[in-house]
Design an enzyme around this catalytic site. Structure first.
Site, PDB file in Angstrom:
ATOM      1  N   SER A 129      78.304 121.987 -12.904  1.00  0.00           N
ATOM      2  CA  SER A 129      79.134 120.783 -12.974  1.00  0.00           C
ATOM      3  C   SER A 129      78.427 119.612 -12.265  1.00  0.00           C
ATOM      4  O   SER A 129      78.276 118.522 -12.827  1.00  0.00           O
ATOM      5  CB  SER A 129      80.491 121.097 -12.324  1.00  0.00           C
ATOM      6  N   ARG A 157      89.535 124.188 -14.590  1.00  0.00           N
ATOM      7  CA  ARG A 157      89.220 125.070 -13.452  1.00  0.00           C
ATOM      8  C   ARG A 157      90.139 124.796 -12.271  1.00  0.00           C
ATOM      9  O   ARG A 157      90.556 125.706 -11.553  1.00  0.00           O
ATOM     10  CB  ARG A 157      87.760 124.868 -13.036  1.00  0.00           C
ATOM     11  N   HIS A 184      72.682 113.330  -3.945  1.00  0.00           N
ATOM     12  CA  HIS A 184      74.069 113.733  -4.177  1.00  0.00           C
ATOM     13  C   HIS A 184      74.565 114.556  -3.008  1.00  0.00           C
ATOM     14  O   HIS A 184      73.897 115.478  -2.558  1.00  0.00           O
ATOM     15  CB  HIS A 184      74.175 114.570  -5.463  1.00  0.00           C
ATOM     16  N   ASP A 243      82.267 118.416 -18.903  1.00  0.00           N
ATOM     17  CA  ASP A 243      82.473 118.802 -17.504  1.00  0.00           C
ATOM     18  C   ASP A 243      83.838 118.318 -17.028  1.00  0.00           C
ATOM     19  O   ASP A 243      84.558 119.031 -16.324  1.00  0.00           O
ATOM     20  CB  ASP A 243      81.365 118.225 -16.621  1.00  0.00           C
ATOM     21  N   LYS A 303      76.081 116.184 -14.195  1.00  0.00           N
ATOM     22  CA  LYS A 303      76.298 114.746 -13.971  1.00  0.00           C
ATOM     23  C   LYS A 303      75.007 114.071 -13.495  1.00  0.00           C
ATOM     24  O   LYS A 303      74.695 112.959 -13.889  1.00  0.00           O
ATOM     25  CB  LYS A 303      77.435 114.535 -12.968  1.00  0.00           C
TER      26      LYS A 303
HETATM   27  N1  URA Z   1      82.178 118.831  -7.591  1.00  0.00           N
HETATM   28  C1  URA Z   1      81.890 118.792  -8.912  1.00  0.00           C
HETATM   29  O1  URA Z   1      81.463 117.763  -9.408  1.00  0.00           O
HETATM   30  N2  URA Z   1      82.104 119.894  -9.632  1.00  0.00           N
HETATM   31  C2  URA Z   1      82.582 121.041  -9.128  1.00  0.00           C
HETATM   32  O2  URA Z   1      82.730 122.004  -9.844  1.00  0.00           O
HETATM   33  C3  URA Z   1      82.884 121.063  -7.760  1.00  0.00           C
HETATM   34  C4  URA Z   1      82.661 119.940  -7.005  1.00  0.00           C
END
Ligand code: URA
Length: 436
Positions: A183, A168, A82, A161, A187
């Protein structure tokens, strides 16, 4: 339990229990806790932070708020990669085939781009016919057969999320390390990988602009991975200038193909080899980074990595003639040079500004609903450390005529993104640290 008591507890700097965090996430997902209370809690976290244990609990509650993908039917150790996002980052398109050719299965779910950063899924759609939507059965079968599939996120993954990130975004609480870390990791955990290699970008084009913050974010994510039993390591890599030379969807596919042929930019190749080496070690295909690198280099030189990309493109319905001959990828009608007005050495390239210029030309989305132009973008001709004369080309803009109204603004952004110094400038390191 009442949300107001938990907001107060966090506001006063106390640690919430796993049960309390679960109550907030479930209540918010199900619409029982309103936006204003969740926003107050996010702001309390922004100021007070969270312990490693709280961050791991938040991650797990968000991961399990929707579908959890079970990759058990895919043979081997599944290693995900990632990147925290950047400009010109086409590493997945190089690393996926490279690592798959070396025997580590890659079952990858990627995202679309927004704002100044591009998304792997948009880039892959520059290949005619390439489908990013596979049913789960087909996704698993393809990975078992050819070792590689890259798809968009489907189904109902991490809805908590998604909802919290949206909140946010409009309450100035995105840039909180525990909230970003949970976050991202929620995922990755929901996507089912056994091990995770994180590429945490640092610099002008990254989420985290300073090395210290990037290391803190990396540590928070590695801690979460460790606590939830997924081996995780993070590489801190440079995003103080774009990676490679091409920015824009088809342009990045073209550069990824060149890299798989061994003819790509050296910075991109090196970052890919570093990340891929870690994936091979975590995937049990090599004992050390050195051994992994030798295997990967052989996969590049033999053409096996490029063949693996072709196999994936064919399996997902794409046109492999565009991989064999990248000139068949979408091409823009107009090519406009941006020239230097000062002589010297390139000292800096504001990656975010370059990403915005590409977006203005149609390569990226200004809003979630924008339609992107796959051929648009820009090609840098100068990188940090290069000498430059007055009138020399800094970058070439690729655009279609419907975007000509943006040309002046995009050219200005690119010119302003370049900092030129009188003195010789050293090349920047590509990787700053490894966090394990
Ligand atoms: N990317 C994400 O997936 N979440 C965040 O909070 C910031 C960047």
């Amino acid at each position: 339990m009442r949300a107001v008591d938990l907001i107060r507890k966090k506001r006063d700097g106390m640690e919430l229990t796993g049960e309390e965090i679960g109550y907030l996430i479930k209540g918010y997902s199900e619409g029982e806790i309103p936006d204003y209370q969740m926003a107050a809690w996010a702001m309390a976290v922004y100021y007070q932070g969270m312990s490693a244990r709280e961050t791991a609990d938040l991650t797990l509650h968000m991961a399990s708020s929707g579908d959890m993908i079970d990759l058990a039917s895919i043979r081997g150790v599944k290693v995900d990669k990632h990147s925290t996002g950047g400009v010109g980052d086409k590493t997945t398109i190089v690393i996926g085939p490279l690592v798959a050719a070396a025997g580590v299965p890659v079952a990858k779910m990627s995202g679309r781009g927004l704002g100044h950063t591009g998304g792997t899924i948009d880039k892959l759609e520059a290949i005619r016919g390439f489908s990013v939507e596979l049913g789960q059965e087909q996704f698993f079968r393809q990975v078992n057969e050819i070792g590689l599939a890259v798809v968009g996120q489907s189904g109902n993954m991490t809805p908590a999320d998604k909802k919290l990130y949206g909140l946010r975004d409009v309450t100035a609480t995105v840039d909180s390390i525990p909230l970003i870390a949970s976050s991202v990791m929620s995922k990755k955990i929901a996507a089912g990988a056994d091990a995770i290699v994180l590429d945490v970008k640092t610099g002008s084009g990254a989420f985290m602009k300073t090395l210290d913050d990037s290391i803190r974010l990396a540590k928070a994510m590695v801690d979460i991975g460790t606590q939830v039993g997924r081996s995780t390591i993070a590489v801190i890599s440079d995003m103080d200038q774009p990676l490679g030379y091409g920015i824009g969807n088809a342009l990045e596919i073209q550069e990824a193909i060149a890299t798989l042929r061994g003819e790509g930019p050296k910075d991109l190749e090196e970052v890919c080899l570093i990340l891929a080496s870690h994936m091979l070690v975590l995937g049990g295909m090599a004992e050390s980074e050195e051994e992994a690198r030798a295997i990967l280099q052989q996969k590049l030189e033999s053409g096996e990595a490029l063949d693996r990309l072709k196999m994936m493109v064919e399996a997902q319905g794409g046109d492999i003639s565009q991989i064999e001959n990248a000139e068949l990828l979408p091409q823009a009608e107009l090519h406009v040079e941006v020239k230097a007005e000062t002589a010297g050495f390139v000292e800096s390239i504001q990656a975010e500004e370059i990403g915005i210029a590409a977006m203005l030309l149609g390569a990226g989305r200004e809003t979630k609903d924008s339609v992107i132009d796959l051929a648009a973008g820009l090609t840098l001709r100068k990188k940090i450390g290069d000498p430059v004369e007055v009138g020399e080309v800094l970058a070439v803009l690729h655009l279609n005529s419907s975007y000509e109204v943006r040309l002046e603004e995009a050219s200005r952004k690119v010119r302003e993104a370049y900092g030129i110094s009188d003195d010789k400038v050293p090349r920047r390191p590509l990787v700053f640290a490894l966090v394990t």
